[in-house]
Scaffold this active site. Structure first.
Site, PDB file in Angstrom:
ATOM      1  N   SER A 194      -6.613 -11.785  -1.222  1.00 23.32           N
ATOM      2  CA  SER A 194      -7.580 -10.750  -1.615  1.00 23.32           C
ATOM      3  C   SER A 194      -8.310 -11.279  -2.845  1.00 23.32           C
ATOM      4  O   SER A 194      -7.833 -12.214  -3.502  1.00 23.32           O
ATOM      5  CB  SER A 194      -6.811  -9.475  -1.991  1.00 23.32           C
ATOM      6  OG  SER A 194      -7.639  -8.562  -2.672  1.00 23.32           O
ATOM      7  N   TYR A 231       0.358  -5.157  -5.924  1.00 25.35           N
ATOM      8  CA  TYR A 231      -0.605  -5.753  -4.988  1.00 25.35           C
ATOM      9  C   TYR A 231      -1.175  -7.051  -5.571  1.00 25.35           C
ATOM     10  O   TYR A 231      -1.128  -8.109  -4.943  1.00 25.35           O
ATOM     11  CB  TYR A 231      -1.721  -4.742  -4.707  1.00 25.35           C
ATOM     12  CG  TYR A 231      -2.648  -5.141  -3.581  1.00 25.35           C
ATOM     13  CD1 TYR A 231      -2.277  -4.958  -2.257  1.00 25.35           C
ATOM     14  CD2 TYR A 231      -3.895  -5.690  -3.840  1.00 25.35           C
ATOM     15  CE1 TYR A 231      -3.123  -5.320  -1.214  1.00 25.35           C
ATOM     16  CE2 TYR A 231      -4.749  -6.056  -2.811  1.00 25.35           C
ATOM     17  CZ  TYR A 231      -4.362  -5.867  -1.498  1.00 25.35           C
ATOM     18  OH  TYR A 231      -5.203  -6.230  -0.466  1.00 25.35           O
TER      19      TYR A 231
HETATM   20  N1  LIG Z   1      -9.302  -3.612   3.139  1.00 29.02           N
HETATM   21  C1  LIG Z   1      -9.513  -4.269   1.995  1.00 29.02           C
HETATM   22  O1  LIG Z   1     -10.262  -3.812   1.109  1.00 29.02           O
HETATM   23  C2  LIG Z   1      -8.844  -5.605   1.769  1.00 29.02           C
HETATM   24  C3  LIG Z   1      -9.391  -6.462   0.790  1.00 29.02           C
HETATM   25  C4  LIG Z   1      -8.787  -7.687   0.569  1.00 29.02           C
HETATM   26  C5  LIG Z   1      -7.678  -8.071   1.297  1.00 29.02           C
HETATM   27  N2  LIG Z   1      -7.157  -7.225   2.225  1.00 29.02           N
HETATM   28  C6  LIG Z   1      -5.972  -7.670   2.966  1.00 29.02           C
HETATM   29  O2  LIG Z   1      -6.310  -7.829   4.319  1.00 29.02           O
HETATM   30  C7  LIG Z   1      -5.137  -7.699   5.123  1.00 29.02           C
HETATM   31  C8  LIG Z   1      -5.435  -6.791   6.297  1.00 29.02           C
HETATM   32  O3  LIG Z   1      -5.733  -5.507   5.797  1.00 29.02           O
HETATM   33  P1  LIG Z   1      -6.804  -4.526   6.459  1.00 29.02           P
HETATM   34  O4  LIG Z   1      -7.725  -4.124   5.384  1.00 29.02           O
HETATM   35  O5  LIG Z   1      -7.330  -5.094   7.695  1.00 29.02           O
HETATM   36  O6  LIG Z   1      -5.862  -3.260   6.708  1.00 29.02           O
HETATM   37  P2  LIG Z   1      -5.450  -2.447   8.025  1.00 29.02           P
HETATM   38  O7  LIG Z   1      -4.588  -1.345   7.528  1.00 29.02           O
HETATM   39  O8  LIG Z   1      -6.647  -2.142   8.833  1.00 29.02           O
HETATM   40  O9  LIG Z   1      -4.558  -3.501   8.828  1.00 29.02           O
HETATM   41  C9  LIG Z   1      -3.294  -3.896   8.397  1.00 29.02           C
HETATM   42  C10 LIG Z   1      -2.425  -4.087   9.620  1.00 29.02           C
HETATM   43  O10 LIG Z   1      -1.171  -4.627   9.178  1.00 29.02           O
HETATM   44  C11 LIG Z   1      -0.150  -3.970   9.908  1.00 29.02           C
HETATM   45  N3  LIG Z   1       1.111  -4.068   9.163  1.00 29.02           N
HETATM   46  C12 LIG Z   1       1.475  -3.397   8.045  1.00 29.02           C
HETATM   47  N4  LIG Z   1       2.731  -3.735   7.691  1.00 29.02           N
HETATM   48  C13 LIG Z   1       3.157  -4.646   8.598  1.00 29.02           C
HETATM   49  C14 LIG Z   1       4.361  -5.360   8.781  1.00 29.02           C
HETATM   50  N5  LIG Z   1       5.403  -5.190   7.953  1.00 29.02           N
HETATM   51  N6  LIG Z   1       4.452  -6.230   9.814  1.00 29.02           N
HETATM   52  C15 LIG Z   1       3.421  -6.388  10.682  1.00 29.02           C
HETATM   53  N7  LIG Z   1       2.265  -5.712  10.574  1.00 29.02           N
HETATM   54  C16 LIG Z   1       2.130  -4.858   9.544  1.00 29.02           C
HETATM   55  C17 LIG Z   1      -0.639  -2.533  10.074  1.00 29.02           C
HETATM   56  O11 LIG Z   1       0.037  -1.850  11.116  1.00 29.02           O
HETATM   57  C18 LIG Z   1      -2.117  -2.757  10.338  1.00 29.02           C
HETATM   58  O12 LIG Z   1      -2.378  -2.885  11.716  1.00 29.02           O
HETATM   59  C19 LIG Z   1      -4.039  -7.205   4.185  1.00 29.02           C
HETATM   60  O13 LIG Z   1      -3.213  -8.286   3.814  1.00 29.02           O
HETATM   61  C20 LIG Z   1      -4.820  -6.693   2.984  1.00 29.02           C
HETATM   62  O14 LIG Z   1      -4.052  -6.749   1.801  1.00 29.02           O
HETATM   63  C21 LIG Z   1      -7.725  -6.015   2.507  1.00 29.02           C
END
Ligand SMILES: NC(=O)c1ccc[n+]([C@@H]2O[C@H](COP(=O)([O-])OP(=O)(O)OC[C@H]3O[C@@H](n4cnc5c(N)ncnc54)[C@H](O)[C@@H]3O)[C@@H](O)[C@H]2O)c1
Length: 288
Positions: free
Chosen positions: A145, A158
């Site tokens: 991130s 985080y």
């Molecule tokens: N959305 C943002 O603003 C953002 C910004 C930077 C980084 N990220 C990172 O991107 C990645 C994806 O996040 P997203 O925004 O697509 O969120 P999201 O909630 O849409 O997707 C996350 C997915 O991970 C799955 N998950 C959660 N815990 C799990 C586990 N223990 N084992 C397997 N699957 C699991 C959830 O069921 C979900 O389908 C994450 O690592 C998040 O930290 C997100």
């Protein structure tokens, strides 16, 4: 001996995306499929993974996986190799959002962040590396991130785990290059996904105000999962070490290097703003 800096065509045939049922993971799967790869969407929400795989067509399949379970991650990776003969791309993307001031957070928040956001990535990296070393090829992409590149106040578990993922990825990249294995790390700013609506065990200061409206104070326009995924997979094709996505990510990451004083002052102002918002939110809840 592999030449780490040589450009090779990026033509993945078999990929795994953890957290692939939703948001950024699902969108990365779409991009990998567009490049001809079979993609296994591995997610703790197995039903959502099955639904997503059905939507993405015949090159997608689904698996139920908790990335915090090292044995299960190893078993999945080995099963995929047994079924498809290889593993070209491993995207360690599953993650959870944790927010709040340090004094509001307890052991549950730290354990969740460490188990999923850090150990989950370590588990995926370890299992995929075993296969890719033997193959002499493969690309690991870890989703960190912007909070892994700059200090992100009011979300310490985080930002701590995401910094660790950046360190793990950039160090392994150097270690793995001579073996033909590539490692990149994805560092987007805020992306419009369900993650922003699902803060794990949200503390009192998050009550009554939407996370999205808070985030807008820091980054007025959200990135889309689609744009983030396109940058991620283009970054894989170009074998980039760090893939920042979004103007905020580029600006603050570079700002911290080239103008550290002013950038840290902005981060300090954000931290003070977060504390004020938290206090207001708690006070509002007390009066209700
Ligand atoms: N959305 C943002 O603003 C953002 C910004 C930077 C980084 N990220 C990172 O991107 C990645 C994806 O996040 P997203 O925004 O697509 O969120 P999201 O909630 O849409 O997707 C996350 C997915 O991970 C799955 N998950 C959660 N815990 C799990 C586990 N223990 N084992 C397997 N699957 C699991 C959830 O069921 C979900 O389908 C994450 O690592 C998040 O930290 C997100």
């Amino acid at each position: 001996m592999h030449k780490p800096f040589e450009r090779e065509p990026f033509e993945p045939k078999v990929s795994i995306v953890t957290g692939g049922a939703s948001g950024i993971g699902r969108a990365i799967a779409v991009e990998l499929i567009a490049r001809g790869s079979h993609v296994v969407l591995a997610d703790i929400d197995g039903e959502a993974a099955v639904r997503a795989a059905a939507e993405l067509g015949s090159l997608a399949s689904a698996a139920t996986l908790d990335v915090a379970d090292a044995a299960a991650v190893t078993a999945l990776v080995r099963q995929v190799v047994a079924d498809h003969g290889r593993l070209d791309v491993m995207v360690n993307n599953a993650g959870v959002a944790i927010g709040g001031l340090l004094e509001e957070l307890d052991e549950r928040h730290w354990t969740k962040a460490l188990d999923v956001n850090l150990r989950g990535v370590i588990n995926g990296v370890t299992a995929a590396y075993e296969v890719m070393r033997a193959q002499g090829s493969g690309h690991i992409l870890n989703t960190a991130s912007l909070a892994g590149l700059i200090p992100a106040p009011a979300m310490l578990p985080y930002t701590t785990t995401k910094h660790a993922v950046v360190g793990l990825s950039t160090a392994l990249r150097a270690e793995a290059a001579g073996l033909g294995v590539r490692v990149s790390v994805l560092c987007p700013g805020f992306v419009d996904t369900p993650l922003l609506d699902d803060i794990y065990e949200a503390p009192a200061s998050f009550g009554g105000s939407s996370v999205r409206s808070r985030v807008r104070l820091l980054q007025p326009r959200f990135l889309t999962a689609e744009l983030t995924a396109k940058r991620a997979v283009d970054g894989l094709a170009a074998n980039k070490a760090v893939i920042p996505v979004g103007a905020m990510a580029h600006l603050t990451w570079r700002g911290l290097r080239y103008a550290p004083g002013p950038t840290r002052a902005i981060i300090q102002a954000q931290a003070s703003g977060a504390r004020r918002l938290a206090q207001r939110s708690v006070a509002k809840q007390r009066t209700h």
